[in-house]
Each structure stands twice: as C-alpha cells, then as structure tokens.
Design a protein around this motif. Structure first.
Motif, PDB file in Angstrom:
ATOM      1  N   ILE A 128      33.421  35.830  45.795  1.00  0.00           N
ATOM      2  CA  ILE A 128      33.926  36.470  44.572  1.00  0.00           C
ATOM      3  C   ILE A 128      34.581  37.809  44.923  1.00  0.00           C
ATOM      4  N   MET A 129      33.888  38.596  45.733  1.00  0.00           N
ATOM      5  CA  MET A 129      34.384  39.943  46.046  1.00  0.00           C
ATOM      6  C   MET A 129      35.626  39.924  46.918  1.00  0.00           C
ATOM      7  N   THR A 130      35.788  38.921  47.753  1.00  0.00           N
ATOM      8  CA  THR A 130      37.010  38.872  48.558  1.00  0.00           C
ATOM      9  C   THR A 130      38.167  38.254  47.768  1.00  0.00           C
ATOM     10  N   LEU A 131      37.820  37.441  46.774  1.00  0.00           N
ATOM     11  CA  LEU A 131      38.871  36.856  45.924  1.00  0.00           C
ATOM     12  C   LEU A 131      39.445  37.892  44.952  1.00  0.00           C
ATOM     13  N   ALA A 132      38.597  38.805  44.483  1.00  0.00           N
ATOM     14  CA  ALA A 132      39.007  39.755  43.435  1.00  0.00           C
ATOM     15  C   ALA A 132      40.292  40.524  43.792  1.00  0.00           C
ATOM     16  N   PRO A 133      40.386  41.160  44.966  1.00  0.00           N
ATOM     17  CA  PRO A 133      41.613  41.917  45.267  1.00  0.00           C
ATOM     18  C   PRO A 133      42.850  41.035  45.381  1.00  0.00           C
ATOM     19  N   GLN A 134      42.667  39.832  45.874  1.00  0.00           N
ATOM     20  CA  GLN A 134      43.800  38.903  46.000  1.00  0.00           C
ATOM     21  C   GLN A 134      44.328  38.518  44.619  1.00  0.00           C
ATOM     22  N   LEU A 135      43.410  38.131  43.724  1.00  0.00           N
ATOM     23  CA  LEU A 135      43.833  37.734  42.375  1.00  0.00           C
ATOM     24  C   LEU A 135      44.375  38.931  41.585  1.00  0.00           C
ATOM     25  N   ALA A 136      43.779  40.112  41.810  1.00  0.00           N
ATOM     26  CA  ALA A 136      44.248  41.314  41.093  1.00  0.00           C
ATOM     27  C   ALA A 136      45.738  41.535  41.359  1.00  0.00           C
ATOM     28  N   LEU A 137      46.143  41.432  42.613  1.00  0.00           N
ATOM     29  CA  LEU A 137      47.560  41.607  42.951  1.00  0.00           C
ATOM     30  C   LEU A 137      48.396  40.493  42.335  1.00  0.00           C
ATOM     31  N   GLU A 138      47.910  39.266  42.429  1.00  0.00           N
ATOM     32  CA  GLU A 138      48.651  38.123  41.869  1.00  0.00           C
ATOM     33  C   GLU A 138      48.826  38.259  40.361  1.00  0.00           C
ATOM     34  N   GLN A 139      47.854  38.891  39.698  1.00  0.00           N
ATOM     35  CA  GLN A 139      47.900  39.007  38.232  1.00  0.00           C
ATOM     36  C   GLN A 139      48.636  40.260  37.761  1.00  0.00           C
ATOM     37  N   GLY A 140      49.151  41.055  38.686  1.00  0.00           N
ATOM     38  CA  GLY A 140      50.013  42.159  38.295  1.00  0.00           C
ATOM     39  C   GLY A 140      49.480  43.545  38.532  1.00  0.00           C
ATOM     40  N   CYS A 141      48.312  43.684  39.132  1.00  0.00           N
ATOM     41  CA  CYS A 141      47.846  45.021  39.490  1.00  0.00           C
ATOM     42  C   CYS A 141      48.725  45.534  40.632  1.00  0.00           C
TER      43      CYS A 141
ATOM     44  N   PRO B  45      49.607  47.722  44.019  1.00  0.00           N
ATOM     45  CA  PRO B  45      48.800  47.911  45.231  1.00  0.00           C
ATOM     46  C   PRO B  45      48.078  49.260  45.262  1.00  0.00           C
ATOM     47  N   TYR B  46      46.968  49.278  45.968  1.00  0.00           N
ATOM     48  CA  TYR B  46      46.210  50.485  46.315  1.00  0.00           C
ATOM     49  C   TYR B  46      47.085  51.359  47.201  1.00  0.00           C
ATOM     50  N   PRO B  47      47.059  52.695  47.066  1.00  0.00           N
ATOM     51  CA  PRO B  47      46.180  53.479  46.206  1.00  0.00           C
ATOM     52  C   PRO B  47      46.778  53.844  44.855  1.00  0.00           C
ATOM     53  N   GLU B  48      48.091  53.676  44.655  1.00  0.00           N
ATOM     54  CA  GLU B  48      48.679  54.090  43.360  1.00  0.00           C
ATOM     55  C   GLU B  48      48.195  53.181  42.237  1.00  0.00           C
ATOM     56  N   GLY B  49      48.079  51.910  42.541  1.00  0.00           N
ATOM     57  CA  GLY B  49      47.611  50.940  41.553  1.00  0.00           C
ATOM     58  C   GLY B  49      46.107  50.787  41.651  1.00  0.00           C
ATOM     59  N   GLY B  50      45.697  49.580  41.968  1.00  0.00           N
ATOM     60  CA  GLY B  50      44.261  49.323  42.123  1.00  0.00           C
ATOM     61  C   GLY B  50      43.705  48.539  40.951  1.00  0.00           C
ATOM     62  N   PHE B  51      42.404  48.501  40.857  1.00  0.00           N
ATOM     63  CA  PHE B  51      41.729  47.698  39.839  1.00  0.00           C
ATOM     64  C   PHE B  51      40.282  48.157  39.754  1.00  0.00           C
ATOM     65  N   ARG B  52      39.609  47.707  38.708  1.00  0.00           N
ATOM     66  CA  ARG B  52      38.183  48.009  38.519  1.00  0.00           C
ATOM     67  C   ARG B  52      37.413  46.688  38.486  1.00  0.00           C
ATOM     68  N   ILE B  53      36.293  46.675  39.179  1.00  0.00           N
ATOM     69  CA  ILE B  53      35.397  45.512  39.176  1.00  0.00           C
ATOM     70  C   ILE B  53      34.104  45.927  38.471  1.00  0.00           C
ATOM     71  N   VAL B  54      33.699  45.132  37.464  1.00  0.00           N
ATOM     72  CA  VAL B  54      32.501  45.458  36.683  1.00  0.00           C
ATOM     73  C   VAL B  54      31.651  44.204  36.499  1.00  0.00           C
ATOM     74  N   THR B  55      30.351  44.344  36.683  1.00  0.00           N
ATOM     75  CA  THR B  55      29.430  43.251  36.335  1.00  0.00           C
ATOM     76  C   THR B  55      28.304  43.815  35.483  1.00  0.00           C
TER      77      THR B  55
END
Ligand code: AMP
Length: 119
Positions: A67-80, A82-92
């Motif tokens: 799950i954790m290795t998939l998250a950054p890949q899908l984040a980019l594919e979904q329009g986030c 790139p790090y560091p200007e972009g990025g994403f948040r992971i919450v559980t």
C-alpha cells in the motif's frame, strides 16, 4: 476474515457497489473518495477485510508495504505534482476517536493545489 458481507468496502471490491476505480491487483483496490477533501483524494484498501490498523499484525507487513509503495505512484498518476513543490498526504483514521467511519482498513491519499476542504 477475507470479506465481510456487511462491509461497504468489501462490496466495492466485489463490484456490488459502484466505485471510480484507480487501481486493482490481486491484493489491493484503490478508488476515488466519494466526498473528496482535496483536488486529488482516493483510497487504497487491501482486498482482505482488516477492520482497522488496530488489527494489523506481522502477517500483514507485506500488504501494508505494498500500500505504502503504491501510494506515491498512484498520487502522481492521479495528478499530484512531484515532490517537493507538490506532494500528497497519507492518512489512516483508526477507531472512533481516530475519526474512522468505515471499518475496513484504508489509506487516504490526498493532494493537489491548495486550499483543501479540510486541512
Ligand atoms: P474514514 O473516516 O477514514 O473511515 O473515511 C471513510 C471515507 O470513505 C470517507 O472519506 C468517505 O467519503 C469514503 N466513502 C464512504 N463511502 C464511499 C463510497 N461508496 N465510495 C467512495 N468513498 C466512500
């Protein structure tokens, strides 16, 4: 504990409830959150019914790693962007005081230009 007949996310995995699918393999399913807080907001879940992080054990380490290795890949594919200007948040969210509403383990992945509805 593979699927729970009363679980809304198990029903999504089974195709009994429609979802906007982002990704699927033999272990995982990802789909857009129905009430997004951010321009990009999707959920990654194990197909296996694990109620929350509180039930996770050593036997789930590979699944959580996926799950954790998939998250950054899908984040980019979904329009986030790139790090560091972009990025994403992971919450559980876990349990009532952790803000969990759906009791099937899921990771929220959120990103995109600010402001967001929450946070
Ligand atoms: P949590 O509070 O962490 O349990 O979050 C549950 C999330 O599931 C919320 O963000 C809901 O908007 C989302 N959700 C609930 N039902 C659905 C559904 N049928 N399809 C997509 N997302 C859903």
């Amino acid at each position: 504990m593979s699927a729970d007949a009363n679980c809304i996310f198990c029903k999504i995995v089974a195709g009994q409830i429609p979802s906007r699918k982002v990704f699927e393999d033999e272990d995982l399913f990802a789909f857009h959150d129905i009430a997004p807080w951010a321009p990009v907001h999707f959920l990654i879940i194990p197909k296996l019914h694990i109620p929350s992080m509180a039930q996770v054990g050593e036997e789930h380490a590979r699944l959580l790693g996926k799950i954790m290795t998939l998250a950054p890949q899908l984040a980019l594919e979904q329009g986030c962007r790139p790090y560091p200007e972009g990025g994403f948040r992971i919450v559980t969210n876990t349990g009532a005081e952790g803000g969990q509403e759906v009791h099937h383990l899921h990771v929220h992945v959120m990103g995109g230009p600010r402001p967001w509805l929450k946070g």
